[in-house]
Design a protein around this motif. Sequence first.
Motif: not given
Length: 328
Positions: A58-64, A136-140, A142-154
Amino acid sequence: MDLYKQVFVAGAVAPLLSSPQPVRNSGFDRDVVVEAVEQVALDVVALTLRAPDGGVLPVWRPGAHLELFLPSGRQRRYSLCGNPRDRFRYRIAVRLIPDGDGGSREVHERLRAGSVLRIRGPRNAFGFVEAPSYLFIAGGIGITPILPMVRAAGARGRLVYLGSSRDRMPFLAELTGAEVRPDDEFGPPDLAELLGEAEPGAAVYVCGPPGMLTAAQRLAFDSNPTGSLHVERFAPAPVDGGREFDLTLARTGRTVRVGATETALAAIQRVDPRVPYSCRQGFCGSCETRVLSGAVEHRDRVPAALARPDRIRPCVSRAAGDALVLDR
């Protein structure tokens, strides 16, 4: 990592790019196979999951996130941190918590390539909003949900990646252009200063230890009054300002005392370990139950216009008086 979601928005609210999917409590469970287990940092492993037949997922989007049902029966939630365009694989990362309740240890010690798991999801409670710019501020971990968002934000996004040391910060090799600031090199971060560097109208996403999230919520509006703040907690927030009350489960006739600092859900679990739950933050509705008697102090994330006085989400909401009777 064991994840429980909280979204806090300050200032202007923008349309979601990764809108939360309808929260369903059943009907989208499936088996997956662990394709690979990779050490991505000290005490952090990444799992790559695929369908048993190798088919499309199934499809997913950043933050899922996904919900995992581990071999022991433990139920845990982990953010998706892979590529949303890869329809054949999911990726999650799990940090070992030695003094936790065993979920992360089970992942690290028992899961191997070829292990079969039951999952639920993907679901999204950490939506990626449309904004002119992003901080985006990630701590340790905490990078996991942030990583796809960073790519999407460009080019519109700026990532500040914090952690105790580089060897404890997963996915560093994938983060070209990020500001990597481990404490052992730069000292403890000044969160107020970082938040103050957000551009006007920016969407600010913060994921990391509880202290970081609490500070971000306290400081965000003053730092970014025209933007929005979105945070994700790793664990349920502590009960604040609670008082004891009696909770009766009508179907069994059992009554439990809910402590001032515990949730009603935790009290129910003492007598009914099978009670369904998921987010433990008051948004998903998995634990929602009909109230037969008593007034509810609603602490959930249901908008007031949609709230139902005869329902309770016991993971966060409580009795407004001395007792509640639930249809359970």
